[in-house]
Design a protein around this motif. Structure first.
Motif, PDB file in Angstrom:
ATOM      1  N   GLY A 109      45.863  45.290  31.245  1.00 34.44           N
ATOM      2  CA  GLY A 109      44.748  44.358  31.178  1.00 34.44           C
ATOM      3  C   GLY A 109      44.637  43.421  32.356  1.00 34.44           C
ATOM      4  O   GLY A 109      44.047  42.346  32.241  1.00 34.44           O
ATOM      5  N   ILE A 110      45.209  43.780  33.499  1.00 35.43           N
ATOM      6  CA  ILE A 110      45.118  42.931  34.677  1.00 35.43           C
ATOM      7  C   ILE A 110      43.683  42.947  35.194  1.00 35.43           C
ATOM      8  O   ILE A 110      43.068  43.990  35.345  1.00 35.43           O
ATOM      9  CB  ILE A 110      46.082  43.404  35.777  1.00 35.43           C
ATOM     10  CG1 ILE A 110      47.522  43.329  35.267  1.00 35.43           C
ATOM     11  CG2 ILE A 110      45.924  42.566  37.040  1.00 35.43           C
ATOM     12  CD1 ILE A 110      47.972  41.939  34.914  1.00 35.43           C
ATOM     13  N   LYS A 111      43.148  41.750  35.493  1.00 38.28           N
ATOM     14  CA  LYS A 111      41.770  41.637  35.963  1.00 38.28           C
ATOM     15  C   LYS A 111      41.648  40.852  37.260  1.00 38.28           C
ATOM     16  O   LYS A 111      40.570  40.809  37.853  1.00 38.28           O
ATOM     17  CB  LYS A 111      40.916  40.960  34.892  1.00 38.28           C
ATOM     18  CG  LYS A 111      40.845  41.726  33.578  1.00 38.28           C
ATOM     19  CD  LYS A 111      40.010  40.973  32.555  1.00 38.28           C
ATOM     20  CE  LYS A 111      39.964  41.730  31.231  1.00 38.28           C
ATOM     21  NZ  LYS A 111      39.162  40.992  30.210  1.00 38.28           N
ATOM     22  N   THR A 112      42.715  40.219  37.682  1.00 32.38           N
ATOM     23  CA  THR A 112      42.668  39.392  38.885  1.00 32.38           C
ATOM     24  C   THR A 112      43.065  40.215  40.104  1.00 32.38           C
ATOM     25  O   THR A 112      44.152  40.792  40.145  1.00 32.38           O
ATOM     26  CB  THR A 112      43.617  38.183  38.758  1.00 32.38           C
ATOM     27  OG1 THR A 112      43.220  37.415  37.627  1.00 32.38           O
ATOM     28  CG2 THR A 112      43.558  37.320  40.002  1.00 32.38           C
ATOM     29  N   SER A 113      42.202  40.273  41.096  1.00 28.39           N
ATOM     30  CA  SER A 113      42.484  41.029  42.312  1.00 28.39           C
ATOM     31  C   SER A 113      43.602  40.364  43.112  1.00 28.39           C
ATOM     32  O   SER A 113      43.714  39.136  43.145  1.00 28.39           O
ATOM     33  CB  SER A 113      41.219  41.129  43.174  1.00 28.39           C
ATOM     34  OG  SER A 113      40.191  41.792  42.465  1.00 28.39           O
ATOM     35  N   GLY A 114      44.420  41.175  43.746  1.00 26.31           N
ATOM     36  CA  GLY A 114      45.512  40.640  44.550  1.00 26.31           C
ATOM     37  C   GLY A 114      46.548  41.713  44.853  1.00 26.31           C
ATOM     38  O   GLY A 114      46.352  42.892  44.561  1.00 26.31           O
ATOM     39  N   TYR A 115      47.670  41.285  45.446  1.00 27.43           N
ATOM     40  CA  TYR A 115      48.749  42.205  45.772  1.00 27.43           C
ATOM     41  C   TYR A 115      49.681  42.353  44.568  1.00 27.43           C
ATOM     42  O   TYR A 115      50.109  41.358  43.969  1.00 27.43           O
ATOM     43  CB  TYR A 115      49.535  41.702  46.984  1.00 27.43           C
ATOM     44  CG  TYR A 115      48.785  41.877  48.283  1.00 27.43           C
ATOM     45  CD1 TYR A 115      48.840  43.072  48.992  1.00 27.43           C
ATOM     46  CD2 TYR A 115      48.004  40.846  48.793  1.00 27.43           C
ATOM     47  CE1 TYR A 115      48.141  43.238  50.175  1.00 27.43           C
ATOM     48  CE2 TYR A 115      47.301  41.000  49.980  1.00 27.43           C
ATOM     49  CZ  TYR A 115      47.376  42.200  50.660  1.00 27.43           C
ATOM     50  OH  TYR A 115      46.687  42.366  51.830  1.00 27.43           O
ATOM     51  N   ASP A 132      41.751  45.620  43.949  1.00 28.01           N
ATOM     52  CA  ASP A 132      40.529  44.862  43.681  1.00 28.01           C
ATOM     53  C   ASP A 132      39.933  45.428  42.394  1.00 28.01           C
ATOM     54  O   ASP A 132      39.504  46.575  42.345  1.00 28.01           O
ATOM     55  CB  ASP A 132      39.544  45.005  44.840  1.00 28.01           C
ATOM     56  CG  ASP A 132      38.387  44.026  44.732  1.00 28.01           C
ATOM     57  OD1 ASP A 132      37.965  43.737  43.593  1.00 28.01           O
ATOM     58  OD2 ASP A 132      37.895  43.548  45.768  1.00 28.01           O
ATOM     59  N   PHE A 133      39.908  44.613  41.329  1.00 28.56           N
ATOM     60  CA  PHE A 133      39.489  45.102  40.016  1.00 28.56           C
ATOM     61  C   PHE A 133      37.988  44.954  39.768  1.00 28.56           C
ATOM     62  O   PHE A 133      37.510  45.303  38.694  1.00 28.56           O
ATOM     63  CB  PHE A 133      40.290  44.386  38.923  1.00 28.56           C
ATOM     64  CG  PHE A 133      41.755  44.699  38.953  1.00 28.56           C
ATOM     65  CD1 PHE A 133      42.241  45.872  38.406  1.00 28.56           C
ATOM     66  CD2 PHE A 133      42.654  43.836  39.560  1.00 28.56           C
ATOM     67  CE1 PHE A 133      43.591  46.180  38.442  1.00 28.56           C
ATOM     68  CE2 PHE A 133      44.013  44.134  39.604  1.00 28.56           C
ATOM     69  CZ  PHE A 133      44.477  45.310  39.040  1.00 28.56           C
TER      70      PHE A 133
END
Length: 377
Positions: A109-115, A132-133
């Motif tokens: 459920g990850i929604k935050t873009s990042g490394y 990038d979600f």
């Protein structure tokens, strides 16, 4: 008789005089009542005396007993709940990474873009990739993504315009990798920008792009060419003749692309290992490796002399009458010979050849490492 009478009269006069003196004193002291008769005394003017200076402060008294504890105050108002953090327990990540940005999105459920920490698909080592979600409905290619949104981060993006399943696609958005063949050259060209270790695409003029892994944590930067046999593999063959088993890695870069990397790098190396039980290596020329040009190479990783392994050159083999640990040929002991191949003109290795494995207790495992090249000429 007359004398006595005179004495009495004199005595009475003295008593009367004394009473008169006492009466005057009572008036002076502001007596306001007649104690003998109980009648109210006549009012007389009050004479006030001048106040003297204050006396000295007396000594400090002892501390009194502590009073009872006061009542407990009311509980304060509870603060508002903060925003939820987009993070996973590190043990949970390490057990799941080997996957992709899509797995992080759908399974966690990850929604935050990042490394995010993931597992390198080739050698199963941890790496950071940018995910990038956001779904870019109006974008169908990496080139369009760059031109439309002016992004400057290599990573995985969802380009939905021409993708029915909305899967992630790796986009290398920086321009300027045409004619570049080492990661050190990227670092030199973009010296003012922070670079992240990860996969990058190089391209020769009039040819298809090829992918390398840039390790910018090393100095100089390392250009890594990965392949499909980078983890230890047990040999299931039971053949006996010299070099009867063959393992040939499939590299991400091939032919002239590989040659350009080697040509433009200061140095290169490749790790090789054979773990053995009752299997010979250089003894009787049972096993060897093949150079990129097809030459049979008669030394092993960590050595440079023909017929030698690393332990033979350092005189530290399990049995120093041989030049490799595996050459003791013991079926009751698992030994190994490993090290780096460093001759750029022979790398990367094309093939590993192993034999002497037909016995019931004879077994072998091989490892072929990634090609690593350093710096820029």
């Amino acid at each position: 008789m007359r004398t006595v009478f005179r004495f009495l009269v004199a005595h009475l006069l003295v008593m009367v005089s004394a009473q008169q003196d006492d009466a005057e004193k009572l008036e002076t002291c502001n007596v306001v009542c007649n104690c003998n008769s109980g009648e109210k005394a006549p009012s007389t003017p009050i004479q006030r005396m001048n106040q003297g200076p204050p006396g000295k402060v007396g000594p400090k008294g002892e501390i009194g007993v502590t009073g009872p504890k006061g009542l407990k105050g009311d509980t304060g108002v509870k603060g508002e709940k903060g925003e939820e953090a987009e993070q996973l327990d590190i043990s949970q990540i390490l057990s799941a990474i080997g996957i992709s940005c899509q797995d992080l999105k759908s399974r966690y459920g990850i929604k935050t873009s990042g490394y995010y920490l993931m597992m390198n698909e080739h050698d199963k080592t941890p790496v950071y990739n940018y995910c990038d979600f956001k779904v870019y409905e109006d974008v169908g290619s990496c080139e369009q993504l760059f031109s439309t949104y002016n992004f400057s981060v290599d990573g995985f993006y969802i380009l939905a315009r021409e993708s029915a399943n909305r899967s992630f696609e790796y986009c290398q958005l920086q321009n300027g990798f045409m004619g570049i063949y080492t990661c050190q050259a990227i670092q030199d060209r973009y010296r003012t920008n922070a670079r992240n270790s990860g996969y990058y695409e190089f391209q020769r003029p009039d040819s298809a792009p090829f992918r390398v892994y840039c390790n910018f944590s090393q100095t100089p930067a390392a250009t890594e060419v990965h392949h499909d046999r980078m983890i230890e593999t047990k040999i299931l063959s039971s053949c006996e003749s010299n070099g009867c088993f063959s393992a040939a890695p499939d590299y991400d870069a091939k032919g002239e692309d590989l040659e350009q990397i080697l040509k433009n790098s200061v140095s290169c190396r490749q790790y090789i290992k054979l773990r053995c039980q009752g299997v010979q290596l250089r003894r009787n020329e049972v096993s060897w490796w093949v150079s990129r040009d097809g030459d049979k190479m008669t030394y092993w990783g960590g050595a440079t002399r023909s017929g030698y392994c690393a332990c033979g050159e350092s005189n530290s083999c399990l049995d120093n009458s041989y030049k490799c640990n595996c050459d003791q040929n013991s079926e009751s002991t698992i030994a190994s010979d490993d090290g780096y191949l460093t001759d750029k003109s022979k790398l990367p290795l094309r093939e590993v050849k192993v034999g002497d494995m037909s016995g019931g207790n004879e077994m072998a495992w091989y490892t072929i490492g990634k090609l690593e090249c350093f710096g820029q000429l």
